[in-house]
Write a protein that holds these residues in place. Structure first.
Motif, PDB file in Angstrom:
ATOM      1  N   PRO A 168       0.245   9.395  10.884  1.00 10.21           N
ATOM      2  CA  PRO A 168      -0.289   8.060  10.611  1.00 10.21           C
ATOM      3  C   PRO A 168       0.480   7.308   9.537  1.00 10.21           C
ATOM      4  O   PRO A 168       0.708   6.102   9.660  1.00 10.21           O
ATOM      5  CB  PRO A 168      -1.726   8.353  10.165  1.00 10.21           C
ATOM      6  N   VAL A 169       0.884   8.005   8.483  1.00  7.07           N
ATOM      7  CA  VAL A 169       1.618   7.336   7.402  1.00  7.07           C
ATOM      8  C   VAL A 169       2.991   6.890   7.893  1.00  7.07           C
ATOM      9  O   VAL A 169       3.414   5.755   7.663  1.00  7.07           O
ATOM     10  CB  VAL A 169       1.751   8.270   6.186  1.00  7.07           C
TER      11      VAL A 169
ATOM     12  N   VAL B 211       0.835  -1.197   0.000  1.00  2.81           N
ATOM     13  CA  VAL B 211       0.000   0.000   0.000  1.00  2.81           C
ATOM     14  C   VAL B 211       0.873   1.251   0.000  1.00  2.81           C
ATOM     15  O   VAL B 211       0.615   2.215  -0.730  1.00  2.81           O
ATOM     16  CB  VAL B 211      -0.956   0.004   1.214  1.00  2.81           C
ATOM     17  N   HIS B 212       1.925   1.238   0.825  1.00  2.00           N
ATOM     18  CA  HIS B 212       2.821   2.393   0.876  1.00  2.00           C
ATOM     19  C   HIS B 212       3.520   2.606  -0.468  1.00  2.00           C
ATOM     20  O   HIS B 212       3.644   3.752  -0.937  1.00  2.00           O
ATOM     21  CB  HIS B 212       3.865   2.193   1.976  1.00  2.00           C
ATOM     22  N   ARG B 213       3.983   1.545  -1.086  1.00  2.00           N
ATOM     23  CA  ARG B 213       4.678   1.690  -2.378  1.00  2.00           C
ATOM     24  C   ARG B 213       3.720   2.198  -3.451  1.00  2.00           C
ATOM     25  O   ARG B 213       4.076   3.057  -4.277  1.00  2.00           O
ATOM     26  CB  ARG B 213       5.270   0.342  -2.800  1.00  2.00           C
ATOM     27  N   LEU B 214       2.492   1.660  -3.452  1.00  3.59           N
ATOM     28  CA  LEU B 214       1.506   2.131  -4.425  1.00  3.59           C
ATOM     29  C   LEU B 214       1.190   3.601  -4.191  1.00  3.59           C
ATOM     30  O   LEU B 214       1.071   4.387  -5.143  1.00  3.59           O
ATOM     31  CB  LEU B 214       0.239   1.288  -4.317  1.00  3.59           C
ATOM     32  N   ARG B 215       1.066   3.983  -2.937  1.00  6.24           N
ATOM     33  CA  ARG B 215       0.744   5.376  -2.613  1.00  6.24           C
ATOM     34  C   ARG B 215       1.844   6.316  -3.100  1.00  6.24           C
ATOM     35  O   ARG B 215       1.551   7.391  -3.647  1.00  6.24           O
ATOM     36  CB  ARG B 215       0.559   5.517  -1.099  1.00  6.24           C
ATOM     37  N   GLU B 216       3.100   5.944  -2.903  1.00  2.32           N
ATOM     38  CA  GLU B 216       4.197   6.788  -3.369  1.00  2.32           C
ATOM     39  C   GLU B 216       4.191   6.911  -4.891  1.00  2.32           C
ATOM     40  O   GLU B 216       4.429   7.993  -5.439  1.00  2.32           O
ATOM     41  CB  GLU B 216       5.532   6.211  -2.888  1.00  2.32           C
TER      42      GLU B 216
ATOM     43  N   TRP C  60      -8.081   5.762  -1.529  1.00  2.00           N
ATOM     44  CA  TRP C  60      -8.191   4.345  -1.146  1.00  2.00           C
ATOM     45  C   TRP C  60      -6.987   3.916  -0.314  1.00  2.00           C
ATOM     46  O   TRP C  60      -7.135   3.227   0.696  1.00  2.00           O
ATOM     47  CB  TRP C  60      -8.310   3.482  -2.394  1.00  2.00           C
ATOM     48  N   CYS C  61      -5.785   4.327  -0.724  1.00  2.00           N
ATOM     49  CA  CYS C  61      -4.577   3.979   0.042  1.00  2.00           C
ATOM     50  C   CYS C  61      -4.637   4.585   1.443  1.00  2.00           C
ATOM     51  O   CYS C  61      -4.287   3.921   2.428  1.00  2.00           O
ATOM     52  CB  CYS C  61      -3.330   4.470  -0.698  1.00  2.00           C
ATOM     53  N   ASP C  62      -5.076   5.836   1.546  1.00  2.00           N
ATOM     54  CA  ASP C  62      -5.178   6.477   2.855  1.00  2.00           C
ATOM     55  C   ASP C  62      -6.198   5.764   3.745  1.00  2.00           C
ATOM     56  O   ASP C  62      -6.008   5.672   4.966  1.00  2.00           O
ATOM     57  CB  ASP C  62      -5.558   7.948   2.691  1.00  2.00           C
ATOM     58  N   GLU C  63      -7.264   5.255   3.144  1.00  2.00           N
ATOM     59  CA  GLU C  63      -8.252   4.497   3.919  1.00  2.00           C
ATOM     60  C   GLU C  63      -7.645   3.222   4.478  1.00  2.00           C
ATOM     61  O   GLU C  63      -7.909   2.832   5.618  1.00  2.00           O
ATOM     62  CB  GLU C  63      -9.464   4.175   3.047  1.00  2.00           C
ATOM     63  N   ARG C  64      -6.833   2.556   3.674  1.00  2.00           N
ATOM     64  CA  ARG C  64      -6.187   1.319   4.139  1.00  2.00           C
ATOM     65  C   ARG C  64      -5.224   1.612   5.283  1.00  2.00           C
ATOM     66  O   ARG C  64      -5.137   0.863   6.251  1.00  2.00           O
ATOM     67  CB  ARG C  64      -5.436   0.652   2.983  1.00  2.00           C
TER      68      ARG C  64
END
Length: 359
Positions: A232-233, A131-136, A206-210
């Protein structure tokens, strides 16, 4: 190790790749038993011939944690080593790099009594890091999309103030404005770019929700998020990346692992310190430094000991050094909070052993 090998292997160095996996096995006396290439689908079958407890070491790579988990399930002592720690043990040096020599170097490096290994991540840790990698990646794509829209508008003499919010507020109006020289094709193209921007915002949401769900489910993430400069991140990334903070002996070691300590070029008893090493996880280090920037910029609004220390350091050494120093301090505090299971107290005053609390 072949089927007809009489002496069991005690240590195996593995060089991973997409299709071929090189193995280098030695016995208890350091004698080479085999150094061969295996097809990827035959690697686990070959490892099944090893005795239980045999050390199997591989370099950090995109599949290293997957293989390590599979090998540990087979009863083997699977470990992961950083590439920069194995490279000095390549007998042929920098000019002799190939799969066979790399596997031999990994095997030799693993034999050192003080060698440091990378903890094997669980499936849950790697899933959250996805999720973190996708968000970046989405953040980079969104920035590129916004800059692309700005550039296309400038081609028609339309300039928009800096900031994504300013562009979002005026983009619809600009696309409907018939006074500018954009024709129908240009407007349709920019509409499509605007739709891509909105889609990227939805993916980011969506990533922030996860990540928010991870914070609610995990008490360690909530505890880490209490620190100033670790939101939070950052808290989610720290817990997912590190896992068990007790693997580090001290907060100083954790800060060094993150690359937040200065390089040393000391000799003859004369210390020479340079810039930070930037070793370890670049993503987690970046989050700590970005969070420290916001704390340094707003330190004048608070009166806690950390904020006063940051302000004094900023006046003495400049805001850049203050930011890195605070990121390193946050790393040490994070280690203490996570290993002791305590809540973060911004007014806590740490004392060296033997020191007394000032009256």
């Amino acid at each position: 190790m072949d089927k007809n090998t009489q002496v069991p292997a005690v240590r195996v160095g593995v060089d991973l790749s997409k299709r071929v996996i090189q193995v280098h096995a030695v016995d208890g006396g350091g004698r080479v038993l085999t150094n061969r290439a295996l097809a990827r689908d035959k690697f686990l079958a070959w490892c099944a011939l090893l005795q239980v407890g045999c050390m199997v070491v591989m370099e950090v790579s995109s599949s290293a944690h997957h293989w390590a988990r599979a090998l540990r399930a087979m009863g083997l002592d699977a470990r992961i080593i950083s590439a920069h720690l194995a490279a000095p043990y390549r007998a042929e040096g920098h000019c002799g790099k190939n799969d066979a020599n790399d596997a031999a170097a990994i095997c030799e490096a693993a034999s050192r009594p003080h060698m440091r290994f990378v903890p094997v991540k669980s499936v849950e840790q790697q899933s959250l890091l996805c999720v973190h990698r996708l968000r970046e990646g989405l953040k980079a794509d969104r920035t590129a999309c916004i800059n692309r829209i700005r550039g296309l508008l400038l081609e028609f003499g339309v300039a928009v103030p800096n900031g994504s919010r300013a562009l979002r507020l005026v983009l619809d109006e600009l696309l409907e404005d018939g006074a500018n020289e954009m024709n129908g094709l240009a407007r349709m193209t920019l509409r499509r770019a605007q739709a891509q921007w909105r889609e990227l915002d939805e993916h980011l949401a969506w990533c922030d929700e996860r990540l928010a769900a991870h914070e609610q489910e995990n008490p360690e993430v909530r505890r880490a998020g209490q620190l100033m400069g670790i939101g939070p991140v950052g808290a989610s990334a720290a817990v997912a990346t590190v896992g068990d903070f007790r693997q580090f002996k001290s907060g100083a070691q954790f800060g060094a692992w993150l690359g937040l300590v200065p390089k040393q070029h000391s000799s003859g008893g004369k210390p020479h310190l340079g810039t930070i090493t930037k070793r370890g996880d670049a993503y987690l280090r970046t989050l700590l430094i970005q969070g420290a920037k916001s704390v340094v910029n707003t330190a004048h609004t608070r009166s806690d000991p950390i904020s006063r220390w940051v302000l004094a350091l900023k006046e003495r050494s400049g805001w850049q050094k203050a930011v890195v120093a605070l990121a390193n301090k946050n790393a040490r505090i994070l280690w203490a909070v996570m290993t002791r299971g305590e809540r973060f107290d911004p007014h806590h005053i740490s004392l060296k052993p033997g020191a007394t609390m000032p009256s």
